[in-house]
Scaffold this motif. Structure first.
Motif, PDB file in Angstrom:
ATOM      1  N   TRP A  28      38.558  48.387  37.892  1.00  0.00           N
ATOM      2  CA  TRP A  28      38.890  48.563  36.482  1.00  0.00           C
ATOM      3  C   TRP A  28      37.647  48.876  35.679  1.00  0.00           C
ATOM      4  CZ3 TRP A  28      43.792  48.988  35.057  1.00  0.00           C
ATOM      5  CH2 TRP A  28      44.767  48.465  35.898  1.00  0.00           C
ATOM      6  N   ARG A  54      45.701  48.710  31.584  1.00  0.00           N
ATOM      7  CA  ARG A  54      46.034  47.333  31.235  1.00  0.00           C
ATOM      8  C   ARG A  54      45.232  46.946  29.997  1.00  0.00           C
ATOM      9  NH1 ARG A  54      43.021  43.638  35.869  1.00  0.00           N
ATOM     10  NH2 ARG A  54      40.950  43.823  34.970  1.00  0.00           N
ATOM     11  N   ILE A  62      50.603  45.882  33.917  1.00  0.00           N
ATOM     12  CA  ILE A  62      49.918  47.125  34.243  1.00  0.00           C
ATOM     13  C   ILE A  62      50.894  48.288  34.123  1.00  0.00           C
ATOM     14  CG2 ILE A  62      48.724  48.391  36.064  1.00  0.00           C
ATOM     15  CD1 ILE A  62      47.860  45.596  37.138  1.00  0.00           C
TER      16      ILE A  62
END
Length: 89
Positions: A28, A54, A62
């Motif tokens: 991420w 997210r 998500i």
């Protein structure tokens, strides 16, 4: 990614229209427009032709999409297509 990566919701009855979920494992990255603290947007590319998004306050929620669909959404947002959604009615 295979069909075995998906799990059927435990709330789903046998033979019903079910929701299937899959844990997204990805690297991420926080948006450069997000400040320190809450309300940060994170993006990842966990699989080929897949974009995952997210929000820091709900990291287990998500959203997934394709690069083309996300690009269309971003262009529409920049053009003001959604500006009226937050106005009082």
């Amino acid at each position: 990614m295979s069909i075995h990566d998906w799990q059927k919701s435990s709330y789903c009855a046998q033979g019903a229209n079910c929701i299937h979920v899959r844990k997204v494992t990805a690297d991420w990255q926080k948006s450069s427009y997000s400040h320190e603290g809450a309300n940060c947007l994170y993006v990842a590319a966990p699989a080929s032709r897949t974009i995952a998004l997210r929000e820091s306050d709900e990291p287990d929620v998500i959203l997934t999409t394709t690069p083309a669909t996300l690009g269309t959404f971003i262009r529409a947002a920049k053009a003001g297509a959604f500006d009226g959604l937050t106005q009082d009615r």
